[in-house]
Design an enzyme around this catalytic site. Sequence first.
Site, PDB file in Angstrom:
ATOM      1  N   HIS A 343       0.832  -1.203   0.000  1.00  0.00           N
ATOM      2  CA  HIS A 343       0.000   0.000   0.000  1.00  0.00           C
ATOM      3  C   HIS A 343       0.869   1.256   0.000  1.00  0.00           C
ATOM      4  O   HIS A 343       0.685   2.162  -0.830  1.00  0.00           O
ATOM      5  CB  HIS A 343      -0.897  -0.038   1.240  1.00  0.00           C
ATOM      6  N   GLU A 344       1.829   1.310   0.930  1.00  0.00           N
ATOM      7  CA  GLU A 344       2.668   2.504   1.032  1.00  0.00           C
ATOM      8  C   GLU A 344       3.593   2.654  -0.173  1.00  0.00           C
ATOM      9  O   GLU A 344       3.875   3.781  -0.618  1.00  0.00           O
ATOM     10  CB  GLU A 344       3.484   2.473   2.329  1.00  0.00           C
ATOM     11  N   HIS A 347       1.838   4.264  -3.058  1.00  0.00           N
ATOM     12  CA  HIS A 347       1.729   5.720  -2.879  1.00  0.00           C
ATOM     13  C   HIS A 347       2.887   6.480  -3.520  1.00  0.00           C
ATOM     14  O   HIS A 347       2.741   7.670  -3.826  1.00  0.00           O
ATOM     15  CB  HIS A 347       1.703   6.065  -1.391  1.00  0.00           C
ATOM     16  N   GLU A 366      -5.425   7.259  -1.842  1.00  0.00           N
ATOM     17  CA  GLU A 366      -5.768   6.101  -1.025  1.00  0.00           C
ATOM     18  C   GLU A 366      -6.509   5.021  -1.800  1.00  0.00           C
ATOM     19  O   GLU A 366      -6.368   3.833  -1.487  1.00  0.00           O
ATOM     20  CB  GLU A 366      -6.587   6.543   0.192  1.00  0.00           C
ATOM     21  N   TYR A 420     -10.732   4.994   0.939  1.00  0.00           N
ATOM     22  CA  TYR A 420      -9.800   3.880   0.789  1.00  0.00           C
ATOM     23  C   TYR A 420     -10.393   2.772  -0.092  1.00  0.00           C
ATOM     24  O   TYR A 420     -10.113   2.693  -1.287  1.00  0.00           O
ATOM     25  CB  TYR A 420      -9.428   3.320   2.161  1.00  0.00           C
TER      26      TYR A 420
END
Length: 500
Positions: A343-344, A347, A366, A420
Site C-alpha cells: 500500500h505505502e 503511494h 488512497e 480507501y
Amino acid sequence: MTADRPGRWRRGTGHAAVLVAAALVVAVTPASAAPPGHLPGANGGGTPGAAGIGDPLFPDEGNGGFDVTHYDLAMRYRPDDRTVTARATVSARATQSLSRFDLDFDGNTVTGLTVDGRAAGYRRDGDELVVTPARSLHRGHRFRVTVDYRADPAATHHCAPPNSPITSGWLPTSDGFVTAGQPSCARSVFPGSDHPSDKAGYTFRVTAPDGLTAVANGVPAGRHEHGGETTWTYQQRVPMATELVQVAVGHYTVQTAPGPDHTTIRNVVPTSMAGTLGNDLAVTGPQLAWMRQQAGSYPFATYGVLAAPANFRFALECQTLTLTSAGMFGALPQSYWSPVLAHELAHQWYGDSVAPARWADVWLNEGHASYYEASWADREGYASFVDRMHTAYTKGDTWRSQYGPIAQPSAANLFNDNVYDGGALVLYALREKVGAARFTAIERAWAARYAGGTGSTRQFIALASSVAHRDLHGFLTAWLYGTHTPPMPGHPDWTTDPVG
C-alpha cells in the site's frame, strides 16, 4: 497512509502512542529578527498574501502570493535536553507583489527571521507565521526566508484535523525521533506552505551525536564528522509535498541493495533488530519490481522502509522512505504487514509523485494504494481481491451515506473507508468497464503524465477517457460523486446492503 481505521491493525482502536518521549536539538547561528510581534511596514507597495490557498476542505492550508521552490532544513539533535534547534530556509517566487505573507507554522519558538538577509517583522496568528519584509516583494521576485527556531517535540500541537491518527509532526522514540506530517502537521516541524499542491525540492542537514544515525528523504549527499557529532546531508530533488517529509535520528542500521530502474533500496531498521527486520524487509525488492509492472518506472532514485522503534498504529508513505512501526512486524503475520507495505509503496506513484491538487482528490492517493494493496494480497495468496471488492460494494451505499461521495469527503472524515476501499472499488469498476489492458494503460499514463506534480479528479476522468478512447465522464462521475453505488460492470448480481 494506512491509518487508524476500524477493522485492522492499521485501522485499530488506539491512536498513535509513542514508547518513550525524546526530542531534538538543532544549533544554528541565529538570524536577525525584529522584536516579536513587531510588524514594520514594508516599503514599495504590494498587498498581503492570503493566509491559505483556498482548498475547499482546509481553506487556510498552504499560503497565497508565492510558490515555494526549495526548503533547506538544518536540524541538530542533542539528547541531553531533548529539544531541537533548527534553521529553515524557504526559497520562493512571489506570484503577486507582497507587502506581507504567511508561513504555516504551529508551535515552536521563533528566535530569528530574515527575508533576503534583512531583518523582517513577524508575529504568530494561530498556526500562521505572519511575515512583513523590510521591503515589498515584487511579483516574480525570487526571495529567501530564513527562520531560526527551537522545538519541543513533546509539546502540544493543534495541526491535525478531527479523527486523525497524527496529532503532531514529531514522534519521539526512545533514542531520537521520527516525523509524520500527514495531512497538516508538517507545520509543527518546520515553517512552510503546508499543502500538497505546493511541492518543492529539499536539502536536509541533520546533526546528531556520534553513535546515532540521521536519515531523511531522498539521496544521501555526504556526512561530516566534527567534535563528537556527525552532520548527515540528504537531497530530495524531485518536488515533494510538505506532508511527506521524513527526518529521523536514532540507533539505526541502514541496509542498501540494488533495485529495479537503477533504484537503490534503502531500508532503515533499529540496530538491535537488524537481523530479523532485514529478512522481513527483503520483500521490498520484489514489491518494487511488481509495482513497476503495474504503474511504470519507479519515479525516484531511492526507496525503502523506516521501521521506527515506537508503537503507533499507522504507516505513512513519506516520499522515498515509508514510515512504519518496527513493532508491526513481530506483532502481526506477514499476510498482514506485507500488503501494508505494498500500500505505502504504491503511494510513491499515486500520492507522492502525483500529489492531490486538492484534499477532496485524496481518493486518488488512497484508492490507488488500497487497490494495489488488495492486488498484492491476492497475488501472494493472502486474501481474495474480488472478495474484498465485493465486500466494499455491499457497504457502498452505507459509506456514501456516512461519509459522502468518494470524491467529496468532509474535513472531519478525510481518511475514511469510502476514500480507501471505496476508491479502490472505483478503480475496479473502471477495469471491469474498459478491460485489464486498457486499465493498466490508464494507470501508467496517469503516473507518467503528472509525475512530479499534482492531479485532480477532473483530470483523471479526462485522461481515462482519452486513453480508453471512449467517453467515461458519465460513468466515473456517477461512481465518484453519486449518492448511491452504481451497478458493477460484469457483476449484475452484486447488491448493496440497506442503509441503516
